[in-house]
Design an enzyme around this catalytic site. Structure first.
Site, short mmCIF file in Angstrom:
data_model
loop_
_atom_site.label_atom_id
_atom_site.label_comp_id
_atom_site.label_asym_id
_atom_site.label_seq_id
_atom_site.Cartn_x
_atom_site.Cartn_y
_atom_site.Cartn_z
N HIS A 45 0.82 -1.21 0.00
CA HIS A 45 0.00 0.00 0.00
C HIS A 45 0.86 1.26 0.00
CE1 HIS A 45 -3.01 2.69 2.32
NE2 HIS A 45 -3.50 2.50 1.11
N HIS A 87 -1.25 10.96 -1.82
CA HIS A 87 -2.54 10.48 -1.33
C HIS A 87 -3.48 11.61 -0.98
CE1 HIS A 87 -5.45 9.26 1.77
NE2 HIS A 87 -5.57 8.18 1.02
#
Length: 296
Positions: A45, A87
Protein backbone atom coordinates in the site's frame (compact mmCIF):
# COMPACT_ATOMS: atom_id res chain seq x y z
CA UNK A 1 11.92 23.20 11.22
CA UNK A 2 8.45 21.80 10.68
CA UNK A 3 7.10 19.23 13.14
CA UNK A 4 7.76 15.59 12.33
CA UNK A 5 4.35 14.25 11.44
CA UNK A 6 2.96 10.85 12.38
CA UNK A 7 0.86 9.08 9.77
CA UNK A 8 -2.62 8.68 11.14
CA UNK A 9 -4.52 5.43 10.95
CA UNK A 10 -7.28 7.10 8.98
CA UNK A 11 -4.87 8.41 6.39
CA UNK A 12 -3.16 5.05 6.00
CA UNK A 13 -6.47 3.32 5.57
CA UNK A 14 -7.55 5.87 2.93
CA UNK A 15 -10.63 8.04 2.90
CA UNK A 16 -14.02 7.44 1.41
CA UNK A 17 -17.62 7.11 2.39
CA UNK A 18 -18.66 3.48 2.56
CA UNK A 19 -22.07 1.88 2.28
CA UNK A 20 -22.20 -1.21 4.47
CA UNK A 21 -23.31 -4.49 2.89
CA UNK A 22 -26.78 -5.80 3.38
CA UNK A 23 -27.60 -7.98 6.36
CA UNK A 24 -26.71 -11.13 4.42
CA UNK A 25 -23.12 -9.92 4.40
CA UNK A 26 -22.78 -9.12 8.09
CA UNK A 27 -19.37 -9.52 9.75
CA UNK A 28 -18.39 -13.07 10.55
CA UNK A 29 -15.29 -15.16 11.11
CA UNK A 30 -14.67 -17.93 8.57
CA UNK A 31 -14.47 -21.51 9.74
CA UNK A 32 -11.05 -23.19 9.48
CA UNK A 33 -10.30 -24.59 6.06
CA UNK A 34 -12.88 -22.49 4.20
CA UNK A 35 -10.44 -20.71 1.87
CA UNK A 36 -11.58 -21.62 -1.63
CA UNK A 37 -9.28 -19.42 -3.70
CA UNK A 38 -5.56 -19.35 -4.26
CA UNK A 39 -3.54 -17.44 -1.72
CA UNK A 40 -4.44 -13.76 -2.16
CA UNK A 41 -2.05 -11.38 -3.85
CA UNK A 42 -0.21 -9.14 -1.40
CA UNK A 43 -0.12 -5.51 -2.54
CA UNK A 44 2.22 -2.99 -0.87
CA UNK A 45 0.00 0.00 0.00
CA UNK A 46 1.60 3.23 -1.27
CA UNK A 47 4.71 1.08 -1.43
CA UNK A 48 5.95 -0.59 1.73
CA UNK A 49 4.60 2.39 3.62
CA UNK A 50 5.16 1.07 7.14
CA UNK A 51 8.90 1.07 6.42
CA UNK A 52 9.47 3.99 4.04
CA UNK A 53 7.61 7.25 3.32
CA UNK A 54 4.42 6.52 1.42
CA UNK A 55 4.12 7.10 -2.32
CA UNK A 56 7.84 7.80 -2.75
CA UNK A 57 10.43 6.03 -4.83
CA UNK A 58 11.93 4.77 -1.57
CA UNK A 59 8.65 3.06 -0.68
CA UNK A 60 8.39 1.08 -3.89
CA UNK A 61 12.08 0.24 -3.74
CA UNK A 62 11.55 -1.03 -0.21
CA UNK A 63 8.69 -3.23 -1.44
CA UNK A 64 10.98 -4.55 -4.18
CA UNK A 65 13.76 -5.27 -1.70
CA UNK A 66 11.28 -7.19 0.48
CA UNK A 67 10.28 -9.29 -2.51
CA UNK A 68 6.88 -7.76 -3.36
CA UNK A 69 5.89 -7.34 -6.98
CA UNK A 70 2.57 -5.53 -6.48
CA UNK A 71 2.45 -1.92 -5.25
CA UNK A 72 -0.36 0.62 -4.96
CA UNK A 73 -0.26 4.38 -5.48
CA UNK A 74 -2.39 7.54 -5.58
CA UNK A 75 -2.40 10.10 -8.40
CA UNK A 76 -3.35 13.79 -8.30
CA UNK A 77 -2.68 16.83 -10.50
CA UNK A 78 -0.68 20.02 -9.98
CA UNK A 79 -1.65 23.59 -10.81
CA UNK A 80 0.21 23.40 -14.12
CA UNK A 81 -1.18 20.00 -15.10
CA UNK A 82 1.50 17.53 -14.01
CA UNK A 83 0.35 14.26 -12.48
CA UNK A 84 2.09 13.47 -9.20
CA UNK A 85 2.00 10.66 -6.64
CA UNK A 86 0.24 11.90 -3.50
CA UNK A 87 -2.54 10.48 -1.33
CA UNK A 88 -3.92 13.61 0.34
CA UNK A 89 -5.23 16.51 -1.71
CA UNK A 90 -3.06 18.69 0.52
CA UNK A 91 0.73 18.51 0.76
CA UNK A 92 0.76 19.26 4.50
CA UNK A 93 0.93 15.81 6.08
CA UNK A 94 3.76 14.22 4.09
CA UNK A 95 6.02 17.14 3.06
CA UNK A 96 7.65 20.26 4.50
CA UNK A 97 5.35 22.53 2.48
CA UNK A 98 4.43 24.62 5.53
CA UNK A 99 8.10 25.43 6.08
CA UNK A 100 8.86 26.31 2.46
CA UNK A 101 5.56 28.04 1.67
CA UNK A 102 4.16 29.27 5.02
CA UNK A 103 1.70 31.73 3.50
CA UNK A 104 -0.06 29.35 1.11
CA UNK A 105 -2.42 27.40 3.34
CA UNK A 106 -4.24 25.03 2.95
CA UNK A 107 -1.42 23.78 0.71
CA UNK A 108 -3.58 21.94 -1.83
CA UNK A 109 -1.79 19.92 -4.51
CA UNK A 110 -3.83 21.68 -7.18
CA UNK A 111 -2.54 25.09 -6.04
CA UNK A 112 1.16 24.30 -6.54
CA UNK A 113 3.16 23.89 -9.71
CA UNK A 114 5.16 20.76 -10.40
CA UNK A 115 8.38 22.74 -9.97
CA UNK A 116 7.28 23.95 -6.54
CA UNK A 117 6.32 20.46 -5.44
CA UNK A 118 9.63 19.10 -6.72
CA UNK A 119 11.41 21.23 -4.08
CA UNK A 120 9.58 19.62 -1.17
CA UNK A 121 11.06 17.09 1.23
CA UNK A 122 8.68 14.12 1.24
CA UNK A 123 10.76 11.89 3.49
CA UNK A 124 11.77 13.65 6.72
CA UNK A 125 8.24 13.55 8.17
CA UNK A 126 8.65 9.76 8.26
CA UNK A 127 12.30 9.48 9.30
CA UNK A 128 15.47 11.51 8.95
CA UNK A 129 16.83 8.45 7.15
CA UNK A 130 14.63 9.43 4.23
CA UNK A 131 15.32 13.16 4.24
CA UNK A 132 15.35 14.52 0.71
CA UNK A 133 12.89 12.06 -0.81
CA UNK A 134 10.76 13.89 -3.37
CA UNK A 135 7.17 13.69 -4.50
CA UNK A 136 7.48 11.70 -7.74
CA UNK A 137 5.74 12.71 -10.91
CA UNK A 138 3.70 9.93 -12.46
CA UNK A 139 6.28 9.61 -15.24
CA UNK A 140 9.12 9.21 -12.73
CA UNK A 141 7.11 6.75 -10.70
CA UNK A 142 6.15 4.57 -13.66
CA UNK A 143 9.74 4.39 -14.84
CA UNK A 144 10.82 3.18 -11.41
CA UNK A 145 8.03 0.61 -11.23
CA UNK A 146 9.12 -0.63 -14.65
CA UNK A 147 12.77 -0.69 -13.58
CA UNK A 148 11.79 -2.72 -10.50
CA UNK A 149 9.72 -5.17 -12.61
CA UNK A 150 6.74 -4.45 -10.38
CA UNK A 151 2.99 -4.48 -10.95
CA UNK A 152 0.61 -1.68 -10.05
CA UNK A 153 -2.74 -0.91 -8.49
CA UNK A 154 -3.12 2.66 -9.77
CA UNK A 155 -5.62 4.94 -8.03
CA UNK A 156 -7.09 8.16 -9.35
CA UNK A 157 -7.46 10.11 -6.10
CA UNK A 158 -10.13 12.81 -5.83
CA UNK A 159 -10.78 12.78 -9.61
CA UNK A 160 -13.66 15.23 -9.15
CA UNK A 161 -11.00 17.90 -8.47
CA UNK A 162 -9.21 17.23 -11.75
CA UNK A 163 -11.47 17.07 -14.82
CA UNK A 164 -9.99 14.88 -17.53
CA UNK A 165 -7.41 13.23 -15.27
CA UNK A 166 -8.39 9.76 -16.48
CA UNK A 167 -7.57 10.53 -20.12
CA UNK A 168 -4.35 12.24 -19.08
CA UNK A 169 -3.30 9.38 -16.82
CA UNK A 170 -4.00 6.79 -19.49
CA UNK A 171 -1.95 8.80 -21.98
CA UNK A 172 1.04 8.76 -19.63
CA UNK A 173 0.61 5.05 -18.99
CA UNK A 174 0.51 4.44 -22.73
CA UNK A 175 3.61 6.57 -23.34
CA UNK A 176 5.45 4.65 -20.62
CA UNK A 177 4.58 1.32 -22.22
CA UNK A 178 1.97 0.26 -19.68
CA UNK A 179 -1.01 -0.16 -21.97
CA UNK A 180 0.40 -2.88 -24.18
CA UNK A 181 -1.14 -6.34 -24.08
CA UNK A 182 1.38 -7.73 -21.59
CA UNK A 183 0.91 -5.01 -18.99
CA UNK A 184 -2.85 -4.82 -19.38
CA UNK A 185 -3.21 -8.57 -19.03
CA UNK A 186 -1.26 -9.11 -15.83
CA UNK A 187 0.41 -6.01 -14.38
CA UNK A 188 -2.16 -3.22 -13.99
CA UNK A 189 -5.39 -2.39 -12.16
CA UNK A 190 -6.86 1.12 -12.18
CA UNK A 191 -9.19 1.97 -9.30
CA UNK A 192 -11.08 4.89 -7.77
CA UNK A 193 -13.70 5.72 -5.16
CA UNK A 194 -15.56 7.52 -7.96
CA UNK A 195 -17.89 5.40 -10.05
CA UNK A 196 -17.77 8.04 -12.77
CA UNK A 197 -13.99 7.85 -12.86
CA UNK A 198 -13.99 4.06 -13.13
CA UNK A 199 -16.65 4.24 -15.85
CA UNK A 200 -14.52 6.77 -17.74
CA UNK A 201 -11.45 4.53 -17.61
CA UNK A 202 -13.51 1.57 -18.80
CA UNK A 203 -14.97 3.61 -21.64
CA UNK A 204 -11.60 4.96 -22.78
CA UNK A 205 -9.75 1.65 -22.40
CA UNK A 206 -12.21 -1.23 -22.03
CA UNK A 207 -9.32 -3.71 -22.00
CA UNK A 208 -7.88 -2.32 -18.74
CA UNK A 209 -8.77 -4.03 -15.46
CA UNK A 210 -10.64 -1.67 -13.12
CA UNK A 211 -11.57 -1.54 -9.45
CA UNK A 212 -14.38 0.36 -7.71
CA UNK A 213 -13.41 1.22 -4.15
CA UNK A 214 -15.91 0.94 -1.31
CA UNK A 215 -18.23 -1.55 0.33
CA UNK A 216 -21.41 -1.29 -1.68
CA UNK A 217 -24.85 -2.80 -1.31
CA UNK A 218 -25.08 -6.32 -2.68
CA UNK A 219 -28.13 -5.21 -4.65
CA UNK A 220 -26.00 -2.66 -6.52
CA UNK A 221 -23.14 -4.99 -7.40
CA UNK A 222 -24.59 -6.16 -10.76
CA UNK A 223 -24.66 -2.57 -12.00
CA UNK A 224 -21.05 -1.99 -10.96
CA UNK A 225 -19.97 -5.27 -12.58
CA UNK A 226 -20.72 -3.68 -15.95
CA UNK A 227 -17.65 -1.44 -15.68
CA UNK A 228 -15.56 -2.73 -12.76
CA UNK A 229 -13.59 -5.97 -12.54
CA UNK A 230 -13.08 -5.55 -8.80
CA UNK A 231 -14.98 -4.23 -5.78
CA UNK A 232 -12.22 -3.19 -3.38
CA UNK A 233 -13.40 -2.78 0.19
CA UNK A 234 -12.07 -2.11 3.69
CA UNK A 235 -11.31 -5.34 5.52
CA UNK A 236 -13.41 -4.27 8.51
CA UNK A 237 -16.55 -4.04 6.39
CA UNK A 238 -16.54 -7.38 4.57
CA UNK A 239 -17.64 -10.93 5.34
CA UNK A 240 -17.51 -14.34 3.72
CA UNK A 241 -21.04 -13.78 2.42
CA UNK A 242 -20.12 -10.43 0.90
CA UNK A 243 -17.04 -11.87 -0.82
CA UNK A 244 -19.15 -14.74 -2.15
CA UNK A 245 -21.70 -12.26 -3.51
CA UNK A 246 -18.91 -10.50 -5.38
CA UNK A 247 -17.47 -13.72 -6.76
CA UNK A 248 -20.90 -14.85 -7.94
CA UNK A 249 -20.94 -12.06 -10.53
CA UNK A 250 -18.95 -11.61 -13.72
CA UNK A 251 -17.19 -8.38 -14.55
CA UNK A 252 -16.96 -6.57 -17.89
CA UNK A 253 -14.36 -9.01 -19.20
CA UNK A 254 -16.52 -12.06 -18.51
CA UNK A 255 -14.47 -13.25 -15.54
CA UNK A 256 -15.67 -13.55 -11.94
CA UNK A 257 -15.70 -10.25 -10.10
CA UNK A 258 -12.78 -9.88 -7.68
CA UNK A 259 -12.13 -8.15 -4.38
CA UNK A 260 -8.91 -6.60 -3.06
CA UNK A 261 -9.35 -5.60 0.57
CA UNK A 262 -7.51 -2.86 2.48
CA UNK A 263 -5.69 -1.90 4.65
CA UNK A 264 -4.71 -5.11 6.48
CA UNK A 265 -1.64 -4.67 8.68
CA UNK A 266 -1.71 -7.57 11.15
CA UNK A 267 -1.70 -11.35 11.02
CA UNK A 268 -5.15 -12.08 12.48
CA UNK A 269 -6.93 -9.82 10.02
CA UNK A 270 -4.82 -11.12 7.13
CA UNK A 271 -5.89 -14.67 7.97
CA UNK A 272 -9.49 -13.52 8.40
CA UNK A 273 -9.56 -11.85 4.98
CA UNK A 274 -7.89 -14.82 3.33
CA UNK A 275 -10.49 -17.06 4.94
CA UNK A 276 -13.20 -15.02 3.30
CA UNK A 277 -11.59 -15.81 -0.07
CA UNK A 278 -10.44 -12.33 -1.10
CA UNK A 279 -8.31 -12.08 -4.23
CA UNK A 280 -5.86 -9.51 -2.90
CA UNK A 281 -4.79 -7.89 0.37
CA UNK A 282 -3.50 -4.32 0.31
CA UNK A 283 -1.20 -3.62 3.25
CA UNK A 284 1.35 -1.21 4.71
CA UNK A 285 3.16 -4.23 6.19
CA UNK A 286 3.38 -6.72 3.33
CA UNK A 287 5.92 -8.88 5.17
CA UNK A 288 3.52 -9.37 8.09
CA UNK A 289 0.70 -10.36 5.75
CA UNK A 290 2.91 -12.68 3.71
CA UNK A 291 4.07 -14.49 6.85
CA UNK A 292 0.50 -14.81 8.13
CA UNK A 293 -0.66 -16.33 4.85
CA UNK A 294 2.24 -18.76 4.74
CA UNK A 295 1.70 -19.80 8.35
CA UNK A 296 -1.96 -20.45 7.60
Amino acid sequence: MYARAAATTAALLGAGALVLPTATASAQTPAPGTVKHDQPLVVAHRGASAYAPENTIAAIDKARDMGFRWVENDVQRTKDGELVIMHDDTLKRTTNVEELYPDRAPWKVKDFTAAEIAKLDAGSWFSEKYAGQRVPTLKQYMRRVSHNHQKLVFEFKKPELYPGIEKQGLRILRNEGWLDKHHVKSKLVIQSFSADSVKTVHKLRPDVKTGFLGTHSVADLPAYARFADQINSTHTSISAAYVSAIHALRGPHGKPLEIFTWTVNDAPNAKRAAGFGVDGIITNTPDVVRKALRDG
